[in-house]
Write a protein that holds these residues in place. Structure first.
Motif, short mmCIF file in Angstrom:
data_model
loop_
_atom_site.label_atom_id
_atom_site.label_comp_id
_atom_site.label_asym_id
_atom_site.label_seq_id
_atom_site.Cartn_x
_atom_site.Cartn_y
_atom_site.Cartn_z
N SER A 13 -4.91 4.07 -3.74
CA SER A 13 -6.09 3.65 -3.12
C SER A 13 -7.48 4.49 -3.53
CB SER A 13 -6.08 3.81 -1.68
OG SER A 13 -7.28 3.35 -1.00
N PRO A 14 -8.37 4.00 -4.47
CA PRO A 14 -9.37 4.64 -4.88
C PRO A 14 -10.30 5.35 -3.69
CG PRO A 14 -9.29 2.45 -5.96
CD PRO A 14 -8.05 2.85 -4.84
N THR A 15 -10.53 4.34 -2.50
CA THR A 15 -11.37 4.55 -1.36
C THR A 15 -10.77 5.78 -0.68
OG1 THR A 15 -11.68 2.29 -1.31
CG2 THR A 15 -12.26 3.53 0.54
N LEU A 16 -9.44 5.73 -0.30
CA LEU A 16 -8.94 6.95 0.36
C LEU A 16 -8.36 8.13 -0.53
CD1 LEU A 16 -6.79 4.83 2.69
CD2 LEU A 16 -8.83 5.65 3.22
N GLY A 17 -8.41 7.88 -1.61
CA GLY A 17 -8.08 9.06 -2.88
C GLY A 17 -6.61 9.48 -2.53
N ARG A 18 -5.74 8.41 -2.16
CA ARG A 18 -4.40 8.92 -2.10
C ARG A 18 -3.70 7.49 -2.31
NH1 ARG A 18 -3.84 11.39 3.78
NH2 ARG A 18 -5.85 12.04 3.29
N PRO A 19 -2.26 7.56 -2.27
CA PRO A 19 -1.26 6.40 -2.61
C PRO A 19 -1.30 5.89 -1.06
CG PRO A 19 -0.18 8.15 -3.17
CD PRO A 19 -1.52 8.71 -3.11
N ILE A 20 -1.15 4.51 -1.07
CA ILE A 20 -0.67 3.63 0.34
C ILE A 20 0.38 2.81 0.19
CG2 ILE A 20 -3.25 4.24 1.32
CD1 ILE A 20 -3.53 1.18 0.24
N ALA A 21 1.14 2.56 1.11
CA ALA A 21 2.21 1.73 1.03
C ALA A 21 2.46 1.14 2.36
CB ALA A 21 3.44 2.45 0.59
N MET A 22 3.36 0.08 2.29
CA MET A 22 3.64 -0.62 3.49
C MET A 22 5.13 -0.73 3.43
SD MET A 22 0.93 -3.61 4.04
CE MET A 22 2.11 -4.67 5.23
N ALA A 23 5.85 -0.45 4.43
CA ALA A 23 7.42 -0.41 4.37
C ALA A 23 7.85 -0.93 5.67
CB ALA A 23 7.85 1.10 4.01
N TYR A 24 9.17 -1.18 5.71
CA TYR A 24 10.08 -1.43 6.76
C TYR A 24 10.91 0.03 7.07
CZ TYR A 24 9.29 -6.52 6.29
OH TYR A 24 8.93 -7.79 6.40
N VAL A 25 10.85 0.51 8.11
CA VAL A 25 11.42 1.75 8.24
C VAL A 25 12.06 1.76 9.76
CG1 VAL A 25 10.79 4.12 9.02
CG2 VAL A 25 9.34 2.87 7.35
N ASP A 26 13.22 2.62 9.85
CA ASP A 26 13.85 2.52 10.98
C ASP A 26 13.01 2.87 12.17
OD1 ASP A 26 15.55 4.33 12.99
OD2 ASP A 26 17.14 3.23 11.99
#
Length: 60
Positions: A13-26
């Motif tokens: 994410s260039p706006t946040l300056g870090r990677p972002i992700a979506m996930a299915y999590v327990d």
């Protein structure tokens, strides 16, 4: 080494300056603010924090 979910999409994410992700999590690890669990990104283990959507709001 316990698997608790699966990332469905992710990108830098260039706006946040870090990677972002979506996930299915327990559900035991899915509460907003959860930290300290690692995500395997191409063999590198990176920490993550669970956040509620929307995770970014533009300033007006």
């Amino acid at each position: 080494g316990e698997v608790i979910g699966e990332v469905t999409s992710g990108a830098p994410s260039p706006t946040l300056g870090r990677p972002i992700a979506m996930a299915y999590v327990d559900p035991a690890h899915a509460a907003p603010g959860t930290e300290g669990v690692g995500v395997d990104i191409r063999g590198s283990h990176e920490p993550y924090e669970v956040v509620a959507l929307p995770f970014y709001k533009r300033e007006k």
